[in-house]
Design a protein around this motif. Structure first.
Motif, mmCIF file in Angstrom:
data_model
loop_
_atom_site.group_PDB
_atom_site.id
_atom_site.type_symbol
_atom_site.label_atom_id
_atom_site.label_comp_id
_atom_site.label_asym_id
_atom_site.label_seq_id
_atom_site.Cartn_x
_atom_site.Cartn_y
_atom_site.Cartn_z
ATOM 1 N N LEU A 62 -11.734 -50.866 13.334
ATOM 2 C CA LEU A 62 -10.362 -50.807 13.829
ATOM 3 C C LEU A 62 -9.891 -49.365 13.664
ATOM 4 O O LEU A 62 -9.783 -48.860 12.551
ATOM 5 C CB LEU A 62 -9.458 -51.750 13.039
ATOM 6 N N ALA A 63 -9.649 -48.694 14.797
ATOM 7 C CA ALA A 63 -9.350 -47.259 14.782
ATOM 8 C C ALA A 63 -7.974 -47.006 15.378
ATOM 9 O O ALA A 63 -7.519 -47.724 16.282
ATOM 10 C CB ALA A 63 -10.409 -46.484 15.563
ATOM 11 N N TYR A 64 -7.329 -45.966 14.877
ATOM 12 C CA TYR A 64 -6.015 -45.544 15.366
ATOM 13 C C TYR A 64 -6.157 -44.164 15.993
ATOM 14 O O TYR A 64 -6.615 -43.213 15.348
ATOM 15 C CB TYR A 64 -5.015 -45.492 14.212
ATOM 16 N N GLY A 65 -5.827 -44.075 17.284
ATOM 17 C CA GLY A 65 -5.860 -42.795 17.965
ATOM 18 C C GLY A 65 -4.593 -42.004 17.664
ATOM 19 O O GLY A 65 -3.499 -42.401 18.077
ATOM 20 N N VAL A 66 -4.744 -40.911 16.936
ATOM 21 C CA VAL A 66 -3.566 -40.122 16.536
ATOM 22 C C VAL A 66 -2.843 -39.572 17.761
ATOM 23 O O VAL A 66 -1.616 -39.508 17.797
ATOM 24 C CB VAL A 66 -3.993 -38.982 15.589
ATOM 25 N N ASP A 67 -3.590 -39.202 18.798
ATOM 26 C CA ASP A 67 -2.980 -38.638 19.994
ATOM 27 C C ASP A 67 -2.309 -39.716 20.850
ATOM 28 O O ASP A 67 -1.204 -39.523 21.354
ATOM 29 C CB ASP A 67 -4.029 -37.898 20.822
ATOM 30 N N THR A 68 -2.956 -40.870 21.005
ATOM 31 C CA THR A 68 -2.395 -41.942 21.837
ATOM 32 C C THR A 68 -1.429 -42.840 21.074
ATOM 33 O O THR A 68 -0.693 -43.613 21.679
ATOM 34 C CB THR A 68 -3.525 -42.802 22.407
ATOM 35 N N LYS A 69 -1.490 -42.773 19.717
ATOM 36 C CA LYS A 69 -0.660 -43.623 18.857
ATOM 37 C C LYS A 69 -0.888 -45.101 19.163
ATOM 38 O O LYS A 69 0.037 -45.909 19.215
ATOM 39 C CB LYS A 69 0.824 -43.266 18.999
ATOM 40 N N LYS A 70 -2.149 -45.458 19.345
ATOM 41 C CA LYS A 70 -2.524 -46.840 19.617
ATOM 42 C C LYS A 70 -3.749 -47.211 18.782
ATOM 43 O O LYS A 70 -4.570 -46.359 18.442
ATOM 44 C CB LYS A 70 -2.848 -47.037 21.105
ATOM 45 N N PHE A 71 -3.823 -48.520 18.473
ATOM 46 C CA PHE A 71 -4.989 -49.051 17.784
ATOM 47 C C PHE A 71 -5.996 -49.570 18.811
ATOM 48 O O PHE A 71 -5.624 -50.106 19.852
ATOM 49 C CB PHE A 71 -4.598 -50.194 16.842
ATOM 50 N N ARG A 72 -7.283 -49.411 18.487
ATOM 51 C CA ARG A 72 -8.346 -49.951 19.326
ATOM 52 C C ARG A 72 -9.401 -50.588 18.436
ATOM 53 O O ARG A 72 -9.724 -50.070 17.356
ATOM 54 C CB ARG A 72 -9.008 -48.866 20.187
ATOM 55 N N LEU A 73 -9.927 -51.725 18.889
ATOM 56 C CA LEU A 73 -11.011 -52.396 18.190
ATOM 57 C C LEU A 73 -12.332 -52.005 18.841
ATOM 58 O O LEU A 73 -12.486 -52.095 20.062
ATOM 59 C CB LEU A 73 -10.829 -53.917 18.254
ATOM 60 N N HIS A 74 -13.276 -51.564 18.021
ATOM 61 C CA HIS A 74 -14.601 -51.166 18.510
ATOM 62 C C HIS A 74 -15.637 -52.083 17.869
ATOM 63 O O HIS A 74 -15.664 -52.258 16.648
ATOM 64 C CB HIS A 74 -14.894 -49.712 18.153
ATOM 65 N N PHE A 75 -16.494 -52.655 18.701
ATOM 66 C CA PHE A 75 -17.496 -53.609 18.246
ATOM 67 C C PHE A 75 -18.828 -53.268 18.898
ATOM 68 O O PHE A 75 -18.887 -53.039 20.110
ATOM 69 C CB PHE A 75 -17.070 -55.035 18.635
ATOM 70 N N ARG A 76 -19.910 -53.232 18.103
ATOM 71 C CA ARG A 76 -21.220 -52.930 18.663
ATOM 72 C C ARG A 76 -22.312 -53.538 17.788
ATOM 73 O O ARG A 76 -22.096 -53.824 16.599
ATOM 74 C CB ARG A 76 -21.426 -51.422 18.816
ATOM 75 N N LEU A 77 -23.468 -53.705 18.388
ATOM 76 C CA LEU A 77 -24.615 -54.307 17.715
ATOM 77 C C LEU A 77 -25.764 -53.313 17.702
ATOM 78 O O LEU A 77 -26.123 -52.741 18.728
ATOM 79 C CB LEU A 77 -25.044 -55.589 18.438
ATOM 80 N N GLY A 78 -26.344 -53.115 16.515
ATOM 81 C CA GLY A 78 -27.525 -52.274 16.402
ATOM 82 C C GLY A 78 -27.199 -50.814 16.146
ATOM 83 O O GLY A 78 -26.064 -50.362 16.288
ATOM 84 N N PHE A 79 -28.244 -50.084 15.749
ATOM 85 C CA PHE A 79 -28.138 -48.648 15.502
ATOM 86 C C PHE A 79 -29.244 -47.957 16.278
ATOM 87 O O PHE A 79 -30.412 -48.352 16.219
ATOM 88 C CB PHE A 79 -28.284 -48.335 14.010
ATOM 89 N N THR A 80 -28.879 -46.954 17.038
ATOM 90 C CA THR A 80 -29.868 -46.163 17.771
ATOM 91 C C THR A 80 -29.529 -44.693 17.629
ATOM 92 O O THR A 80 -28.366 -44.317 17.487
ATOM 93 C CB THR A 80 -29.890 -46.531 19.273
ATOM 94 N N PHE A 81 -30.577 -43.884 17.659
ATOM 95 C CA PHE A 81 -30.384 -42.439 17.680
ATOM 96 C C PHE A 81 -31.430 -41.854 18.625
ATOM 97 O O PHE A 81 -32.621 -42.126 18.471
ATOM 98 C CB PHE A 81 -30.543 -41.830 16.285
#
Length: 642
Positions: A623-642
């Protein structure tokens, strides 16, 4: 005229009648039952005065009481362990045990408790066992109380590691011998436990058999305990067996695909010293090639030729063609549908082709990738093309890409070089002009993580270099450079060297990205070669690819320079002194895109998240808050890749 006739009665009949009368009279002298029919009248009560009839109530309710209960009193370090492992617990449910049987069990329980405490390193404990009557209890009529004073903890005083077999006299094995001794887990001065002793021996044996000596074993082991001095002297001798080298790869189950191609895919280093990791790497290369549904590689140690031991590959081939339907969801682009067609041996070329159609709310793509079987040095030819329509910044970009070149994957490093053609058309009001270009590219990726699927330490580095010419408008040269780095750093000092202790440590994950396109200002470069950022894996708190160069009219377009940094604190969650599959995170992301380095203005996102190590890979929710947009966004993902 009537005449009376005499009647004769047997003598035993009056006697029987007389005995029955006496018996009925005697029954009246027997003790009578009370009203409840539970005990004879006048018999002493079994329940003491003032107590509730718990036992009687349990019988009336149909509940069954145990023979006894067990309570262990002592320090937390031993109480739970004894409560769980005492053999006395096995006999609790035998409700017909008498006092004599329970007394015998208590004698055995003391010896069992001392043995269990010894496995924890306590060899001079003081034990007190008590048997208490608990007639009012609904659980059991008796209670056994075991009071424990564990005494001083035994510590390791010395450790002696010896070798027998080929490893003992081979000068080239000196480094391996020293490595086993250096990595020994249960060192002098540490508390002695049976589990720690067993784990240390097993870990050292695993290290021995992982390289050159796959048939190694434990010859002898001993732990001499000095209970008076609370010391443990440890000694173990490892029998190495002969040194092994990789011999030929023997394939079993090959019918449809080329056997020589399987050997080139596996890249087994025939003739070199046996290394378990190299064997696993060869197995993984075959399994991930797409040609086989299952792969299992084993070293044949029964062949009698240790210097050229065959490697047996048990294979189950995949179908020549198959279609895969997929559905997914990302917080960047929402729901996604896809269809893949796989052809493992194309006509004429014999290459493997994977074609894919994917549709979600922001991206529609159709592409195909062709790959040849690698040559003897591991290099393979590849070719691919893709058509895509996606939302990038404030515009919809329709693009096409065609590439061909060579690539190689060996160990933890991927390399590639190729030629590429790009075309991009922006749709929307006042959209940037269409552009096309051709480039020569070089790529290098190194992964140095302890686990590429869920790393707890290590780092990865990716580099991309390209030089090319624009094909739309004035033909001008340009270069493109991109670099990405991610590092995972454990924090604090580990109290031990075992994996369980290391896994409890919190970590810092640092990430950095940088990109630059160098060209004249008038050069028309396809937007797909320039930069946008934002989303689940870049700058959280902002939507997918929505951080770019902001024009005077407020529209967002791809820019020539990119900079992204991220700092994330990861902390494993420990419950009841046990490591769980969950982690908590706190993070700060910042990213910027501009057409000039001096115009880079970072946009910051902050937030918290959770990680779950699921059977299919790490699941990440932020759960992230964009300081510039002043909005919260939920980010969801599966797995790790590089």
């Amino acid at each position: 005229m009537f005449r009376a006739a005499p009647v004769f009665t047997p003598a035993w009949l009056p006697a029987l009648l007389f005995f029955g009368v006496l018996l009925l009279q005697g029954c009246s002298l027997l003790p009578k039952r009370d009203a409840a029919g539970e005990r004879p009248a006048g018999a002493p009560a079994l329940v003491r005065e003032g107590e509730t009839g718990a036992a009687e109530g349990a019988k009336k309710d149909g509940a069954r009481r145990d023979a006894f209960t067990v309570e262990v009193r002592g320090p937390d370090t031993v109480r739970e362990y004894l409560t769980l492992h005492l053999e006395l617990q096995r006999y609790r449910t035998l409700d017909d045990l008498g006092a004599t049987e329970i007394s015998r069990l208590m004698v055995a329980a003391e010896a069992n408790a001392r043995e269990l405490l010894g496995t924890l390193g306590y060899f001079t404990p003081t034990l007190t066992l008590e048997l208490n009557e608990t007639p009012a209890s609904t659980k059991a009529p008796r209670e056994i109380v075991i009071t424990v004073e564990p005494g001083p903890l035994t510590h390791v005083s010395t450790v002696q590691i010896d070798y027998q077999g080929a490893i003992a006299s081979d000068p080239t094995a000196e480094a391996q011998r020293d490595s086993i001794r250096t990595a020994w887990a249960l060192r002098a001065g540490q508390p002695f436990t049976q589990q720690g002793w067993d784990n240390a021996k097993t870990a050292a044996l695993r290290s021995l058999t992982a390289r050159r000596f796959p048939t190694g074993s434990i010859g002898t082991s001993r732990a001499e305990i000095d209970a008076d001095r609370h010391e443990a002297r440890l000694g173990v001798t490892y029998q190495s067996g002969p040194a092994y080298r990789f011999g030929p790869l023997v394939l079993r189950g090959v019918e449809r695909y080329d056997a020589d191609g399987a050997r080139r895919i596996a890249q087994l280093p025939t003739g070199t010293d046996y290394d378990q990791q190299k064997l696993l790497d060869a197995q993984q290369r075959l399994a991930s090639s797409g040609y086989y549904d299952s792969v299992f590689l084993t070293l044949d140690t029964e062949s009698g030729t240790p210097l050229a031991a065959p490697v047996i590959a048990q294979l189950r081939e995949a179908p020549l063609q198959k279609v895969v339907l997929g559905a997914g969801f990302t917080t960047d682009s929402g729901p996604r549908l896809s269809i893949d067609h796989i052809h493992n041996r194309m006509p004429l070329l014999g290459w493997r082709a994977v074609s894919r159609l994917s549709v979600d709310s922001d991206v529609k793509s159709l592409g195909t990738n062709w790959n040849a079987i690698p040559d003897d040095r591991g290099w393979r030819w590849f070719a691919g093309t893709e058509l895509k329509s996606e939302t990038s910044g404030s515009y919809v970009v329709d693009s096409g890409r065609l590439r061909s070149g060579r690539s190689k994957s060996s160990g933890h490093i991927d390399r590639s070089y190729f030629l590429q053609y790009d075309y991009a058309q922006n749709r929307g009001t006042n959209a940037p002009p269409s552009a096309s270009a051709v480039t020569a590219n070089w790529g290098w990726t190194g992964r140095y993580f302890d686990d590429n699927g869920a790393p707890t330490r290590g780092f990865g580095l990716a580099l991309e270099l390209a030089a090319g010419y624009t094909l739309t408008g004035e033909r001008l040269p340009f270069t493109r450079t991109y670099a990405r780095w991610l590092g995972v750093l454990p924090l604090g000092f580990a109290e031990g060297r075992d994996a369980a202790t290391l896994a409890r440590r919190s970590r810092l994950q640092l990430r950095a990205e940088a990109g630059a396109v160098a060209a004249k200002e008038s050069a028309q470069i396809p937007s797909t070669l320039m930069f946008l950022t934002g989303g689940d894996t870049t700058v959280r708190g902002y939507s997918y690819r929505q951080i770019g160069t902001e024009r005077a009219d407020g529209q967002i377009v791809a820019g020539r320079y990119l900079g992204v940094v991220s700092l994330e604190w990861q902390r494993p969650f420990v419950y009841d002194n046990k490591l769980t599959e969950w982690e908590s995170t706190v993070f700060v992301d910042a990213g910027a895109v501009a057409d000039k380095p001096g115009e880079l203005k970072p946009k910051v996102g902050v937030g918290v998240g959770a990680r779950w190590r699921s059977p299919v890979g790490p699941v990440q929710a932020d759960l992230a808050y964009g300081v510039d947009t002043k909005k919260f966004r939920l980010h969801f993902r599966l797995g790790f890749t590089f």
